[in-house]
Scaffold this motif. Sequence first.
Motif, PDB file in Angstrom:
ATOM      1  N   LEU A   1       0.854  -1.181   0.000  1.00 56.38           N
ATOM      2  CA  LEU A   1       0.000   0.000   0.000  1.00 56.38           C
ATOM      3  C   LEU A   1       0.888   1.229   0.000  1.00 56.38           C
ATOM      4  O   LEU A   1       1.657   1.443   0.941  1.00 56.38           O
ATOM      5  N   THR A   2       0.806   2.014  -1.054  1.00 52.92           N
ATOM      6  CA  THR A   2       1.549   3.263  -1.157  1.00 52.92           C
ATOM      7  C   THR A   2       0.585   4.411  -0.904  1.00 52.92           C
ATOM      8  O   THR A   2      -0.474   4.491  -1.534  1.00 52.92           O
ATOM      9  N   LEU A   3       0.954   5.281   0.021  1.00 47.83           N
ATOM     10  CA  LEU A   3       0.157   6.450   0.372  1.00 47.83           C
ATOM     11  C   LEU A   3       0.989   7.685   0.074  1.00 47.83           C
ATOM     12  O   LEU A   3       2.138   7.770   0.511  1.00 47.83           O
ATOM     13  N   GLU A   4       0.392   8.643  -0.659  1.00 46.20           N
ATOM     14  CA  GLU A   4       1.130   9.864  -0.957  1.00 46.20           C
ATOM     15  C   GLU A   4       0.190  10.988  -1.326  1.00 46.20           C
ATOM     16  O   GLU A   4      -1.015  10.795  -1.439  1.00 46.20           O
ATOM     17  N   GLY A   5       0.761  12.160  -1.514  1.00 40.40           N
ATOM     18  CA  GLY A   5       0.008  13.350  -1.897  1.00 40.40           C
ATOM     19  C   GLY A   5       0.004  14.380  -0.785  1.00 40.40           C
ATOM     20  O   GLY A   5       0.258  14.066   0.384  1.00 40.40           O
ATOM     21  N   PRO A   6      -0.282  15.628  -1.133  1.00 39.63           N
ATOM     22  CA  PRO A   6      -0.255  16.719  -0.147  1.00 39.63           C
ATOM     23  C   PRO A   6      -1.238  16.496   1.010  1.00 39.63           C
ATOM     24  O   PRO A   6      -0.919  16.786   2.161  1.00 39.63           O
ATOM     25  N   PHE A   7      -2.429  15.983   0.698  1.00 42.15           N
ATOM     26  CA  PHE A   7      -3.414  15.722   1.754  1.00 42.15           C
ATOM     27  C   PHE A   7      -2.897  14.645   2.700  1.00 42.15           C
ATOM     28  O   PHE A   7      -3.003  14.779   3.921  1.00 42.15           O
ATOM     29  N   PHE A   8      -2.322  13.585   2.131  1.00 42.50           N
ATOM     30  CA  PHE A   8      -1.756  12.536   2.975  1.00 42.50           C
ATOM     31  C   PHE A   8      -0.670  13.093   3.884  1.00 42.50           C
ATOM     32  O   PHE A   8      -0.644  12.809   5.081  1.00 42.50           O
ATOM     33  N   LEU A   9       0.226  13.880   3.327  1.00 42.13           N
ATOM     34  CA  LEU A   9       1.324  14.427   4.126  1.00 42.13           C
ATOM     35  C   LEU A   9       0.808  15.304   5.261  1.00 42.13           C
ATOM     36  O   LEU A   9       1.351  15.274   6.358  1.00 42.13           O
ATOM     37  N   ALA A  10      -0.260  16.059   4.999  1.00 38.86           N
ATOM     38  CA  ALA A  10      -0.825  16.930   6.024  1.00 38.86           C
ATOM     39  C   ALA A  10      -1.568  16.144   7.098  1.00 38.86           C
ATOM     40  O   ALA A  10      -1.662  16.585   8.249  1.00 38.86           O
ATOM     41  N   ARG A  11      -2.096  14.965   6.747  1.00 38.58           N
ATOM     42  CA  ARG A  11      -2.916  14.176   7.684  1.00 38.58           C
ATOM     43  C   ARG A  11      -2.330  12.787   7.916  1.00 38.58           C
ATOM     44  O   ARG A  11      -3.055  11.851   8.223  1.00 38.58           O
ATOM     45  N   ARG A  12      -1.027  12.649   7.763  1.00 32.29           N
ATOM     46  CA  ARG A  12      -0.362  11.340   7.845  1.00 32.29           C
ATOM     47  C   ARG A  12      -0.717  10.597   9.133  1.00 32.29           C
ATOM     48  O   ARG A  12      -1.060   9.424   9.092  1.00 32.29           O
TER      49      ARG A  12
END
Length: 171
Positions: A85-96
């Motif tokens: 499972l790869t998680l990424e993107g600006p929203f992910f980084l802000a709500r990691r």
Amino acid sequence: MSHSKGYSKIPLGYHTITRHDGIFQEKVHDAYKARGKLHEPTLCPECNAVFHQGRWQWLPAPANAHQQICPACHRIHDHYPAGFLTLEGPFFLARRDEIMHLVHNEEKHERAEHPLKRIMEIEEEPDSTLITTTDIHLVRGMGEAIHHSFQGELEFHYNPEENLLRVHWSR
């Protein structure tokens, strides 16, 4: 869309599936499944799961149980995940932290009933996180739980020859 782990949008040998494809039909022999019927009860000496009534369960260790490493511990020992499972993107980084809390809750819920569904490793990178699992259904459930809670882009790429699932979520 960037991929920090060096694979293209659809990795070689994989094909894209939809969320509505249903349960994956395993088309190849999974080397991590028992080759024959296990003696009952059988205890995994690594995690203490018990094979009883045809499946691995969390039960008290029976006296005089046979011992054999379970498929999940075998995968962990071999460093051979079934799911990515790869998680990424600006929203992910802000709500990691919040998203990772959801991932851990999903694993805890699944693992309580199914001892073979486990997170193997979590690799944190500055711009993404890669989670590997012992089971393709766990990684699919994690991706769907994140998508249900946060929307975003969710992709599934399945390799039937190796019985591997790569899930990618970004937002």
